[in-house]
Structure formats: structure tokens, C-alpha cells
Scaffold this motif. Structure first.
Motif, short mmCIF file in Angstrom:
data_model
loop_
_atom_site.label_atom_id
_atom_site.label_comp_id
_atom_site.label_asym_id
_atom_site.label_seq_id
_atom_site.Cartn_x
_atom_site.Cartn_y
_atom_site.Cartn_z
N CYS A 157 -2.97 -46.11 -30.56
CA CYS A 157 -3.49 -45.08 -29.66
C CYS A 157 -4.49 -45.68 -28.66
O CYS A 157 -4.94 -46.81 -28.79
CB CYS A 157 -4.15 -43.98 -30.47
N GLU A 164 -17.21 -34.84 -22.65
CA GLU A 164 -16.16 -33.86 -22.96
C GLU A 164 -15.50 -34.10 -24.32
O GLU A 164 -14.79 -33.24 -24.83
CB GLU A 164 -15.09 -33.85 -21.87
N HIS A 165 -15.74 -35.27 -24.92
CA HIS A 165 -15.18 -35.56 -26.24
C HIS A 165 -16.12 -35.17 -27.38
O HIS A 165 -15.69 -35.11 -28.54
CB HIS A 165 -14.88 -37.06 -26.36
N ALA A 188 -15.32 -32.34 -30.09
CA ALA A 188 -14.22 -32.69 -30.99
C ALA A 188 -14.65 -33.76 -31.99
O ALA A 188 -14.27 -33.70 -33.16
CB ALA A 188 -13.02 -33.18 -30.17
N LEU A 207 -7.79 -41.57 -28.69
CA LEU A 207 -7.09 -40.43 -28.10
C LEU A 207 -5.60 -40.51 -28.41
O LEU A 207 -4.99 -41.57 -28.29
CB LEU A 207 -7.29 -40.40 -26.58
N GLY A 226 -3.98 -37.46 -25.35
CA GLY A 226 -5.16 -37.03 -24.61
C GLY A 226 -6.22 -36.33 -25.42
O GLY A 226 -7.27 -35.96 -24.87
N GLN A 227 -5.98 -36.13 -26.72
CA GLN A 227 -6.92 -35.41 -27.56
C GLN A 227 -7.65 -36.37 -28.52
O GLN A 227 -7.02 -37.27 -29.08
CB GLN A 227 -6.20 -34.34 -28.37
N PRO A 228 -8.96 -36.17 -28.74
CA PRO A 228 -9.69 -37.03 -29.67
C PRO A 228 -9.17 -36.88 -31.10
O PRO A 228 -9.03 -35.76 -31.61
CB PRO A 228 -11.13 -36.52 -29.56
N VAL A 229 -8.87 -38.01 -31.74
CA VAL A 229 -8.39 -37.99 -33.13
C VAL A 229 -9.24 -38.90 -34.03
O VAL A 229 -9.00 -38.97 -35.23
CB VAL A 229 -6.90 -38.42 -33.21
N HIS A 283 -9.58 -37.98 -37.81
CA HIS A 283 -9.18 -36.61 -38.14
C HIS A 283 -8.23 -36.63 -39.33
O HIS A 283 -7.30 -37.46 -39.38
CB HIS A 283 -8.49 -35.97 -36.93
#
Length: 243
Positions: free
Chosen positions: A95, A103-104, A107, A156, A159-162, A183
Motif C-alpha cells: 500500500c 485530514e487523516h 481515522a 492508505l 485512498g483511505q487510512p488503514v 486497522h
């Protein structure tokens, strides 16, 4: 015996927290005397948490603290890798990892309070899980607010924080992986490995060694670091005493 208040932990746990350090080669008599001093200090507290990190060879110190009421909650492992070893790691195709932005943060705080199971606070049966989760959230929040550490990286996926990795510097040429979280839905998919590789790349030009601490109970974490060239350098019992 050295006794140091821990203001940050005290604020999060809402009770006084003290770190206890014993002489590394103390005799039985010296240990007994220091434990008496510690007991006198504890009598002055309405409620408190004392913790000690004791080398795994210092069995006499473990026995002395156990008599007082301490118990082992964790065996902490410190692993390290030198630059010569990590420079030969193959490129990672996992990733995307980058420095965390504002903005992260929301999350990452959610990940921090849901992904941990093996920390000394999660393993302590006398601490509620919700409190252990909140401690990890506060830990990462201190990075988001620029109050702790050097860098906070985010992984990411679509595009999403994991996941995240918090890093700091213990000495001018020694980097430290302070905290890694992934996550729960994305664990064992290479996210942690991508984060650690990114941290090693970050320290490539300024550090000769990178260290990390983990728990003996966290077998997946130990295996991850060993795959990336880390080797064990020391171990310690982590002991808690609730007053």
C-alpha cells in the motif's frame, strides 16, 4: 531505588503513575530495603499504579517486587536492525505510505483505539479494556498535535487510512519505531510491513540503527520484524502494581 512520576500516563489513567527502577545488581538485602521504601511511598497514595521494567535475568528483583504485590503483565522485547542490513531489503509493492496529514487524523485515532490487543495495558487484567484503548488513542493524538515524536506516517488503501507508524529518535543516529497500528480489517495484508519499510527508508540517510519494542505475546509482530532483518537485543519483564 529510583521512583519517577509519569505525568502523561497519570493524566490518561486518572491516577498517579510511577516508574520504578531498581539497581541492576542489587543484593537480596538491598532489594528488600528498597521494597520497604516503595511500600512506605505507596501508603501515602489513595490510588496509584507503579510499573517496573526488569531485565529477564534479574530473577531476584522479580521475586522481591512480586512479594510487594507487583505482577508480570508483559515480556518486552527490543529488536534492532542496522542500516547495512535494511539497505538490502527488496522494494515493497504494498500500500501507499506517506506522512500523515490533518485530514487523516480522525481515522488514525479510530484505528489506534480499536486495533491493539497485546500492549501491557491491554494484557493487564486490572485495567478495563476501554481504558487501554483510550491510552493508545491519546498516544497517537500526541503525535497528531506535535507534542511527541518525530514523524507520523499513514498507510492508505484505496485512498483511505488503514494503518499508521509513529517514529522518534532515541539518539542522533538511532531511530525508534514508537508505535505501529493497523486497522483490524486490514491486518495480515502487508500493511505493517509497508509501514516499517517506509520508516527504514526515512531513516536511511541519518541513522545507523533503528530499534523497536514489542511484546513476546505478539508473535505476528515479532515475525514481521525478523523478516525485515531485526534481531533481538534485550528483553525485560514489565510489572504492574495497583495500589
Amino acid at each position: 531505588m529510583a521512583l519517577h512520576p509519569d505525568p502523561w500516563l497519570s493524566a490518561v489513567l486518572a491516577r498517579p503513575v510511577f516508574a520504578v527502577t531498581l539497581p541492576p545488581a542489587a543484593s537480596e538485602a538491598q532489594l528488600a530495603a528498597r521494597c520497604r521504601q516503595l511500600e512506605q511511598h505507596a501508603r501515602q497514595q489513595a490510588a496509584a499504579l507503579y510499573f517496573a521494567k526488569v531485565d529477564t535475568t534479574a530473577v531476584a528483583a522479580v521475586r522481591a517486587l512480586s512479594r510487594l504485590g507487583f505482577f508480570v503483565v508483559d515480556v518486552n522485547l527490543t529488536l534492532a536492525v542496522t542500516r547495512e542490513r535494511w539497505l538490502h531489503l527488496p522494494a515493497d509493492g504494498g500500500c501507499v505510505v506517506q506522512e500523515a496529514a490533518a485530514e487523516h487524523h480522525a481515522a488514525l485515532l479510530h484505528i489506534a483505539e480499536t486495533c491493539f490487543r497485546y500492549s501491557r495495558f491491554h494484557l493487564d487484567p486490572l485495567l478495563p479494556p476501554a481504558l487501554a484503548h483510550r491510552l493508545k488513542r491519546c498516544w497517537v493524538q500526541s503525535y497528531c498535535e506535535g507534542k511527541r515524536g518525530e514523524r507520523l506516517f499513514v498507510a492508505l488503501a484505496a485512498g483511505q487510512p488503514v494503518g499508521f507508524l509513529a517514529a522518534l529518535r532515541a539518539a542522533p543516529h538511532t531511530g525508534v519505531i514508537d508505535l505501529v497500528g493497523v486497522h483490524p480489517a486490514h491486518q495480515r495484508r502487508g500493511v505493517g510491513q509497508a509501514l516499517v519499510r517506509h520508516a527504514l527508508a526515512y531513516y536511511r540517510d541519518t541513522c545507523s540503527e533503528v530499534q523497536v519494542g514489542t511484546q513476546a505475546a505478539n508473535i505476528p509482530s515479532v515475525r514481521l520484524y525478523e523478516r525485515l532483518g531485526f534481531t533481538l537485543v534485550r528483553s525485560a519483564y514489565v510489572m504492574h502494581w495497583h495500589v
